[in-house]
Design an enzyme around this catalytic site. Structure first.
Site, PDB file in Angstrom:
ATOM      1  N   GLY A   1      46.128  61.669  22.596  1.00 28.44           N
ATOM      2  CA  GLY A   1      45.555  62.591  21.624  1.00 28.44           C
ATOM      3  C   GLY A   1      45.352  61.889  20.298  1.00 28.44           C
ATOM      4  O   GLY A   1      45.925  60.825  20.055  1.00 28.44           O
TER       5      GLY A   1
ATOM      6  N   CYS B   1      50.425  57.299  25.717  1.00 34.86           N
ATOM      7  CA  CYS B   1      50.010  57.118  24.329  1.00 34.86           C
ATOM      8  C   CYS B   1      50.612  58.206  23.434  1.00 34.86           C
ATOM      9  O   CYS B   1      51.815  58.226  23.227  1.00 34.86           O
ATOM     10  CB  CYS B   1      48.492  57.059  24.241  1.00 34.86           C
ATOM     11  N   TYR B   2      49.814  59.144  22.936  1.00 33.13           N
ATOM     12  CA  TYR B   2      50.376  60.230  22.130  1.00 33.13           C
ATOM     13  C   TYR B   2      51.459  60.973  22.910  1.00 33.13           C
ATOM     14  O   TYR B   2      52.465  61.423  22.335  1.00 33.13           O
ATOM     15  CB  TYR B   2      49.278  61.212  21.702  1.00 33.13           C
TER      16      TYR B   2
ATOM     17  N   HIS C   1      46.987  53.050  27.965  1.00 36.28           N
ATOM     18  CA  HIS C   1      46.257  53.975  28.844  1.00 36.28           C
ATOM     19  C   HIS C   1      46.093  53.370  30.235  1.00 36.28           C
ATOM     20  O   HIS C   1      45.150  52.605  30.478  1.00 36.28           O
ATOM     21  CB  HIS C   1      44.882  54.297  28.253  1.00 36.28           C
TER      22      HIS C   1
ATOM     23  N   GLU D   1      45.055  54.847  32.800  1.00 36.38           N
ATOM     24  CA  GLU D   1      43.963  55.499  33.513  1.00 36.38           C
ATOM     25  C   GLU D   1      42.623  54.801  33.340  1.00 36.38           C
ATOM     26  O   GLU D   1      41.696  55.053  34.119  1.00 36.38           O
ATOM     27  CB  GLU D   1      43.841  56.967  33.074  1.00 36.38           C
TER      28      GLU D   1
ATOM     29  N   SER E   1      19.138  74.216  42.712  1.00 33.01           N
ATOM     30  CA  SER E   1      18.306  73.376  41.845  1.00 33.01           C
ATOM     31  C   SER E   1      17.869  72.096  42.538  1.00 33.01           C
ATOM     32  O   SER E   1      16.924  71.441  42.114  1.00 33.01           O
ATOM     33  CB  SER E   1      19.079  73.007  40.577  1.00 33.01           C
ATOM     34  N   GLY E   2      18.576  71.725  43.600  1.00 31.99           N
ATOM     35  CA  GLY E   2      18.327  70.446  44.250  1.00 31.99           C
ATOM     36  C   GLY E   2      19.240  69.356  43.734  1.00 31.99           C
ATOM     37  O   GLY E   2      19.248  68.246  44.251  1.00 31.99           O
ATOM     38  N   GLY E   3      20.029  69.669  42.686  1.00 34.87           N
ATOM     39  CA  GLY E   3      21.018  68.729  42.191  1.00 34.87           C
ATOM     40  C   GLY E   3      22.206  68.633  43.134  1.00 34.87           C
ATOM     41  O   GLY E   3      22.332  69.422  44.087  1.00 34.87           O
ATOM     42  N   VAL E   4      23.088  67.683  42.870  1.00 34.40           N
ATOM     43  CA  VAL E   4      24.221  67.443  43.764  1.00 34.40           C
ATOM     44  C   VAL E   4      25.115  68.679  43.867  1.00 34.40           C
ATOM     45  O   VAL E   4      25.486  69.106  44.969  1.00 34.40           O
ATOM     46  CB  VAL E   4      25.043  66.234  43.266  1.00 34.40           C
ATOM     47  N   ASP E   5      25.455  69.285  42.733  1.00 31.50           N
ATOM     48  CA  ASP E   5      26.418  70.385  42.744  1.00 31.50           C
ATOM     49  C   ASP E   5      25.908  71.588  43.538  1.00 31.50           C
ATOM     50  O   ASP E   5      26.602  72.105  44.414  1.00 31.50           O
ATOM     51  CB  ASP E   5      26.760  70.810  41.311  1.00 31.50           C
ATOM     52  N   SER E   6      24.693  72.044  43.226  1.00 31.76           N
ATOM     53  CA  SER E   6      24.183  73.234  43.924  1.00 31.76           C
ATOM     54  C   SER E   6      23.915  72.928  45.394  1.00 31.76           C
ATOM     55  O   SER E   6      24.084  73.802  46.258  1.00 31.76           O
ATOM     56  CB  SER E   6      22.933  73.773  43.238  1.00 31.76           C
ATOM     57  N   SER E   7      23.528  71.687  45.706  1.00 30.96           N
ATOM     58  CA  SER E   7      23.269  71.324  47.102  1.00 30.96           C
ATOM     59  C   SER E   7      24.553  71.337  47.925  1.00 30.96           C
ATOM     60  O   SER E   7      24.579  71.822  49.067  1.00 30.96           O
ATOM     61  CB  SER E   7      22.608  69.946  47.179  1.00 30.96           C
TER      62      SER E   7
ATOM     63  N   LYS F   1      32.990  65.637  39.753  1.00 25.34           N
ATOM     64  CA  LYS F   1      31.698  65.232  40.326  1.00 25.34           C
ATOM     65  C   LYS F   1      31.856  64.258  41.489  1.00 25.34           C
ATOM     66  O   LYS F   1      31.193  64.388  42.522  1.00 25.34           O
ATOM     67  CB  LYS F   1      30.815  64.607  39.237  1.00 25.34           C
TER      68      LYS F   1
END
Length: 510
Positions: free
Chosen positions: A55, A82-83, A169, A171, A223-229, A366
């Site tokens: 943070g 870190c924080y 960090h 990550e 929409s044809g995007g990855v998420d909606s597909s 994603k």
């Protein structure tokens, strides 16, 4: 769905989603929640361990975010980053001060590999530091387990209570063996079994959707995007012909993408409705050059088209959306945590008669959505589609959007994408596309003078899309792309490559 869970408490750091993605990649489910909800979430989730994020604050500053000390009395392993390390030290009676020597960037660190946190690691490696404060005095019962030239307490532990922290960090990719540190915390300290996988998620989510939807009807804006597909494929497996997908083709997609989306869902048994609305959208965009007006026009017109088609279907029980986890994570920074609004919602619930929203991807990042898509049998060309803005090519055509200019851009962009794939760079360059500028310049082709468009190519590498570096695409690849576009696409006589990172630039031009 019940998985062993790690609770990630957000203190406003920039890498919080990345922490959660790393944990899930290691086979352990986790959720990100604001630090102020720690005790409620411990009770609700029964986690096997807790991670405190970084943070921007100093723990000794007035109003600095602090976890309830009762968290440390729950008997759960804790890893502070870190924080998170500094805050844990401060709350438990240690001392944190402004560092005489600040550390930023790649820093050599020396590990005590007898600590479970560093089990199996080399004694020296590179870590990614980003701090102006340091732990000057350890809390009672803690010992130092790693150090740098400037920071004696770069890592600490109270093994008896399962409390650990590192000043850097783990990550981020810049930290060598960072995944080993997180893996050791999960499996050596929290004793995780690792029960999080896309195969299991697909199975259990399909079962849950069948139970939730029953005999109801579901409507999805595809929409044809990855998420909606992927959402469509998941719902199709769960409820089949009870699902109706409306695909609004606004004519602003990349080359052949409308046909590819339709082909991916043809013959699956669902009701798939494709609305070819190119002329309608182009008419609304005629003469418009300002980017935000383009976005607003496209968003509003999409809703109008979707509304008209939805009315033909009549009442539905569920409206499905491709909401993913980053859209619903609450921020831990500040007193008023705000849930991000999902960019695909856009007001659709106001125009469709439905009882309930279904969001089957709301727990996924994603990269997990892509893995789920492959698990569900979607073709790779759809699952690994390049990120694409909602307004489509309208904001990659600088200035007025016309059919002619869209087709020029479609052909040039297709060549760019094809050559990067041929060179084996399509997964290494995280986003890449072409932009048709509004700038014309003089050129020479054969014995003739030309006065045509300048095309800009853009490629970036990134882990989270919040920041991005311009991609070092080899010159020979760029040369081949340039040559092909000039020779194969009319009305382009000059090509430039964008070498600006984010910040100061954004990834998209508009």
């Amino acid at each position: 769905m019940k998985h062993e869970t790690v609770l990630v408490l957000d203190f406003g750091g920039q890498y919080n989603e990345l922490i959660a993605r790393r944990v899930r990649d290691l086979g352990v489910y986790c959720e990100v929640h604001p630090y102020g909800k720690a005790l409620d979430k411990i009770k609700e989730l029964s986690p096997i361990g807790i991670i405190f994020t970084g943070g921007p604050n100093s723990v000794y500053a007035e109003g600095a975010p602090m976890v309830d000390p009762a968290v440390f009395r729950q008997g759960l392993p804790v890893l502070g980053l870190c924080y998170g390390l500094q805050m844990m030290s401060h709350v438990l009676g240690g001392e944190v001060q402004s560092a005489p020597t600040r550390e930023f960037g790649k820093t050599p660190v020396h590990y005590n590999t007898e600590s479970l946190l560093f089990k199996g690691m080399p004694e020296e490696a590179i870590c990614w530091m980003s701090h102006v404060d340091y732990v000057s005095r350890l809390p009672e019962g803690f010992t130092a387990i790693c150090h740098t030239a400037a920071t004696a307490n770069a890592g600490i532990q109270c093994e008896e209570k399962g409390l650990y922290g590192v000043q850097f960090h783990p990550e981020v990719e810049h930290t060598q063996f960072g995944n080993d540190i997180l893996k050791n915390f999960l499996y050596e300290i929290c004793h995780a079994k690792g029960d999080w996988s896309m195969k299991d998620y697909a199975r259990t989510t399909v079962e849950a959707l069948r139970e939730q939807i029953g005999d109801g009807k579901v409507l999805l804006a595809l929409s044809g995007g990855v998420d909606s597909s992927v959402a469509a494929a998941l719902l199709d497996r769960a409820v089949g012909d009870k699902l109706t997908c409306i695909f609004v083709d606004h004519g602003l997609m990349r080359k052949n993408e409308g046909d590819e989306v339709e082909a991916a869902f043809a013959g699956r048994g669902m009701r798939f409705i494709r609305v070819n609305a190119e002329q309608r959208f182009l008419a609304k965009l005629a003469g418009v050059t300002e980017p935000e007006r383009k976005r607003k026009i496209i968003g509003e017109e999409f809703i109008r088209v979707f509304e008209e088609e939805a009315k033909k279907i009549g009442k539905v029980d569920f409206l499905a959306q491709g909401t993913i986890y980053p859209d619903v994570i609450e921020s831990g920074a500040g007193d008023a945590a705000v849930i991000k609004s999902h960019h695909n919602v856009g007001g659709l619930p106001d125009y469709v008669d439905f009882k309930e929203i279904v969001e089957p991807l709301r727990l996924l990042f994603k990269d997990e959505v892509r893995r789920l898509g492959l698990e569900l049998g979607l073709p790779e060309y759809l699952v690994w589609r390049q990120p694409f803005p909602g307004p489509g090519l309208a904001i990659r055509v600088i200035g007025e959007v016309t059919k002619e200019r869209l087709d020029i851009l479609r052909d040039a962009d297709a060549i760019f994408r094809e050559e990067l794939a041929q060179a084996g760079l399509s997964r290494k360059v995280h986003q890449y596309f072409a932009v048709l500028t509004n700038n014309r310049s003089v050129g020479v082709m054969g014995d003739f003078r030309t006065y045509d468009y300048t095309l800009a190519l853009r490629g970036v590498t990134t882990t989270d899309f919040m920041t991005a570096d311009w991609a070092r695409i080899p010159y020979d690849v760029l040369e081949k792309v340039s040559s092909r576009i000039i020779n194969e696409v009319a009305h382009i006589n000059r090509i430039v490559y964008d070498i600006t990172s984010k910040p100061p630039a954004t990834i998209e031009w508009e």
